[in-house]
Design a protein around this motif. Structure first.
Motif, PDB file in Angstrom:
ATOM      1  N   LEU A   7      37.813  48.928  37.345  1.00  0.00           N
ATOM      2  CA  LEU A   7      36.928  48.227  36.409  1.00  0.00           C
ATOM      3  C   LEU A   7      36.417  49.209  35.364  1.00  0.00           C
ATOM      4  N   ARG A   8      36.372  48.749  34.105  1.00  0.00           N
ATOM      5  CA  ARG A   8      35.934  49.635  33.033  1.00  0.00           C
ATOM      6  C   ARG A   8      35.004  48.902  32.076  1.00  0.00           C
ATOM      7  N   LYS A   9      34.149  49.715  31.440  1.00  0.00           N
ATOM      8  CA  LYS A   9      33.349  49.204  30.334  1.00  0.00           C
ATOM      9  C   LYS A   9      33.081  50.386  29.413  1.00  0.00           C
ATOM     10  N   PRO A  10      33.357  50.259  28.137  1.00  0.00           N
ATOM     11  CA  PRO A  10      33.253  51.407  27.226  1.00  0.00           C
ATOM     12  C   PRO A  10      31.821  51.915  27.033  1.00  0.00           C
ATOM     13  N   SER A  11      30.856  50.998  27.091  1.00  0.00           N
ATOM     14  CA  SER A  11      29.486  51.397  26.807  1.00  0.00           C
ATOM     15  C   SER A  11      28.543  50.536  27.639  1.00  0.00           C
ATOM     16  N   VAL A  12      27.934  51.150  28.654  1.00  0.00           N
ATOM     17  CA  VAL A  12      27.094  50.361  29.575  1.00  0.00           C
ATOM     18  C   VAL A  12      25.703  50.170  29.004  1.00  0.00           C
ATOM     19  N   GLN A  13      25.052  49.120  29.508  1.00  0.00           N
ATOM     20  CA  GLN A  13      23.680  48.813  29.128  1.00  0.00           C
ATOM     21  C   GLN A  13      22.804  48.827  30.369  1.00  0.00           C
ATOM     22  N   TRP A  14      21.513  48.952  30.149  1.00  0.00           N
ATOM     23  CA  TRP A  14      20.566  48.952  31.255  1.00  0.00           C
ATOM     24  C   TRP A  14      20.742  47.692  32.111  1.00  0.00           C
ATOM     25  N   SER A  15      21.063  46.579  31.458  1.00  0.00           N
ATOM     26  CA  SER A  15      21.210  45.312  32.169  1.00  0.00           C
ATOM     27  C   SER A  15      22.457  45.262  33.056  1.00  0.00           C
ATOM     28  N   ASP A  16      23.304  46.276  32.980  1.00  0.00           N
ATOM     29  CA  ASP A  16      24.475  46.328  33.860  1.00  0.00           C
ATOM     30  C   ASP A  16      24.132  46.907  35.228  1.00  0.00           C
ATOM     31  N   THR A  17      22.904  47.337  35.410  1.00  0.00           N
ATOM     32  CA  THR A  17      22.480  47.830  36.719  1.00  0.00           C
ATOM     33  C   THR A  17      22.678  46.743  37.758  1.00  0.00           C
ATOM     34  N   ALA A  18      23.516  47.018  38.758  1.00  0.00           N
ATOM     35  CA  ALA A  18      23.897  45.996  39.735  1.00  0.00           C
ATOM     36  C   ALA A  18      24.819  46.621  40.776  1.00  0.00           C
ATOM     37  N   GLU A  19      25.209  45.797  41.733  1.00  0.00           N
ATOM     38  CA  GLU A  19      26.222  46.172  42.720  1.00  0.00           C
ATOM     39  C   GLU A  19      27.530  45.510  42.305  1.00  0.00           C
ATOM     40  N   TYR A  20      28.622  46.265  42.363  1.00  0.00           N
ATOM     41  CA  TYR A  20      29.918  45.752  41.930  1.00  0.00           C
ATOM     42  C   TYR A  20      30.885  45.757  43.108  1.00  0.00           C
ATOM     43  N   PHE A  21      31.548  44.628  43.297  1.00  0.00           N
ATOM     44  CA  PHE A  21      32.464  44.470  44.423  1.00  0.00           C
ATOM     45  C   PHE A  21      33.865  44.138  43.937  1.00  0.00           C
ATOM     46  N   CYS A  22      34.813  44.864  44.473  1.00  0.00           N
ATOM     47  CA  CYS A  22      36.212  44.546  44.256  1.00  0.00           C
ATOM     48  C   CYS A  22      36.675  43.673  45.418  1.00  0.00           C
ATOM     49  N   ALA A  23      37.475  42.661  45.140  1.00  0.00           N
ATOM     50  CA  ALA A  23      37.951  41.772  46.202  1.00  0.00           C
ATOM     51  C   ALA A  23      39.427  41.484  46.001  1.00  0.00           C
ATOM     52  N   VAL A  24      40.110  41.376  47.110  1.00  0.00           N
ATOM     53  CA  VAL A  24      41.545  41.100  47.100  1.00  0.00           C
ATOM     54  C   VAL A  24      41.829  39.911  47.993  1.00  0.00           C
ATOM     55  N   PHE A  25      42.577  38.959  47.464  1.00  0.00           N
ATOM     56  CA  PHE A  25      43.081  37.862  48.284  1.00  0.00           C
ATOM     57  C   PHE A  25      44.539  38.173  48.578  1.00  0.00           C
ATOM     58  N   SER A  26      44.874  38.188  49.848  1.00  0.00           N
ATOM     59  CA  SER A  26      46.251  38.444  50.221  1.00  0.00           C
ATOM     60  C   SER A  26      46.685  37.440  51.279  1.00  0.00           C
ATOM     61  N   PRO A  27      47.975  37.147  51.346  1.00  0.00           N
ATOM     62  CA  PRO A  27      48.436  36.118  52.266  1.00  0.00           C
ATOM     63  C   PRO A  27      48.319  36.550  53.723  1.00  0.00           C
ATOM     64  N   SER A  28      47.957  35.570  54.529  1.00  0.00           N
ATOM     65  CA  SER A  28      47.862  35.798  55.970  1.00  0.00           C
ATOM     66  C   SER A  28      47.960  34.459  56.664  1.00  0.00           C
ATOM     67  N   GLY A  29      48.972  34.312  57.492  1.00  0.00           N
ATOM     68  CA  GLY A  29      49.089  33.095  58.277  1.00  0.00           C
ATOM     69  C   GLY A  29      49.176  31.824  57.462  1.00  0.00           C
ATOM     70  N   GLY A  30      49.867  31.848  56.363  1.00  0.00           N
ATOM     71  CA  GLY A  30      50.050  30.649  55.560  1.00  0.00           C
ATOM     72  C   GLY A  30      48.921  30.371  54.596  1.00  0.00           C
ATOM     73  N   SER A  31      47.915  31.211  54.594  1.00  0.00           N
ATOM     74  CA  SER A  31      46.823  31.029  53.640  1.00  0.00           C
ATOM     75  C   SER A  31      46.510  32.373  52.991  1.00  0.00           C
ATOM     76  N   TYR A  32      45.476  32.383  52.181  1.00  0.00           N
ATOM     77  CA  TYR A  32      45.053  33.616  51.534  1.00  0.00           C
ATOM     78  C   TYR A  32      43.694  34.030  52.086  1.00  0.00           C
ATOM     79  N   ILE A  33      43.592  35.294  52.442  1.00  0.00           N
ATOM     80  CA  ILE A  33      42.374  35.818  53.066  1.00  0.00           C
ATOM     81  C   ILE A  33      41.672  36.761  52.089  1.00  0.00           C
ATOM     82  N   PRO A  34      40.364  36.608  51.910  1.00  0.00           N
ATOM     83  CA  PRO A  34      39.651  37.527  51.032  1.00  0.00           C
ATOM     84  C   PRO A  34      39.178  38.771  51.781  1.00  0.00           C
ATOM     85  N   THR A  35      39.327  39.897  51.129  1.00  0.00           N
ATOM     86  CA  THR A  35      38.791  41.149  51.650  1.00  0.00           C
ATOM     87  C   THR A  35      37.995  41.807  50.528  1.00  0.00           C
ATOM     88  N   PHE A  36      36.764  42.168  50.824  1.00  0.00           N
ATOM     89  CA  PHE A  36      35.898  42.797  49.836  1.00  0.00           C
ATOM     90  C   PHE A  36      35.771  44.286  50.107  1.00  0.00           C
TER      91      PHE A  36
END
Lengths: 115, 117
Positions: free
Chosen positions: A76-105
């Protein structure tokens, strides 16, 4: 099992600095990739997502992410951050498992932006 | 649309008591997820449902935890008996999952902050 690594646990920046948060995943097949943001005291909200096509994805609030399949990364990128960007950031991946897609954070990256 | 609705928003209970968390997904969504968030372990997927059927509950910590989805508009997560280590924020999320998994964006509720004394 799928794993998602966010290498930066805590990041502190000054306003106008550039941001890059790393995200790596383990599954080698087709995945759907997401970045979510959680502002203090709030629930997770979608920043951007990648399903297919152009590997450079643009999201809300000036954020973008690049999917590099050979590196199993979705940073994840941002060229110029602001004070309001203060937060927690989560990357998540959905990958196939057992015929469905499972989310992993990932564990999340705490970003503090000083004014 | 009101988004994903969770209740209660805050719950304080004593060890050994039964706790029931509730979730109403976004109308039309066919998948529902329960997560637990703590400082130590981050965001953990507990269980998720597709079309009201539990698909993966491998994240449920132990037999004290159970989840149900009796219909498309309601789900519960129950902890019985509760323990102090269950203290966390519990999020519910819903999604519309297509056959090609092209709609995996999850919409999160505001969470329930559970404190077990």
């Amino acid at each position: 099992a799928q794993s998602v690594s966010q290498h930066n646990h805590h990041v502190i920046l000054s306003e106008a600095a550039s941001l890059e948060l790393g995200c790596n995943y383990s599954y080698g097949g087709t995945v759907n990739l997401f970045w979510y943001v959680q502002y203090p005291g709030q629930h997770l909200q979608l920043l951007l997502k990648y399903f297919s096509g152009d590997p450079l994805v643009k999201g809300i609030k000036g954020f973008e992410a690049e999917f590099i399949k050979s590196k199993f990364s979705f940073n994840l990128r941002k060229p110029s951050v602001q004070w309001s960007d203060t937060a927690e950031y989560f990357c998540a991946v959905f990958s196939p498992s057992g015929g469905s897609y499972i989310p992993t954070f990932g564990r999340g990256t705490s970003l503090i932006v000083h004014p | 649309d009101a988004g994903v609705i969770q209740s209660p928003r805050h719950e304080v209970t004593e060890m050994g008591q039964e706790v029931t968390l509730r979730c109403k997904p976004i109308s039309g969504h066919n998948s529902l997820f329960w997560y637990r968030q703590t400082m130590m372990r981050g965001l953990e997927l507990l269980i998720y449902f597709n079309n009201n059927v539990p698909i993966d509950d491998s994240g449920m910590p132990e037999d004290r935890f159970s989840a149900k989805m009796p219909n498309a508009s309601f789900s519960t997560l129950k902890i019985q008996p509760s323990e102090p280590r269950d203290s966390a924020v519990y999020f519910c999320a819903s999604s519309l999952v297509g056959q090609v998994a092209a709609y995996n964006e999850q919409f999160f509720g505001p969470g329930t902050r559970l404190t077990v004394l």
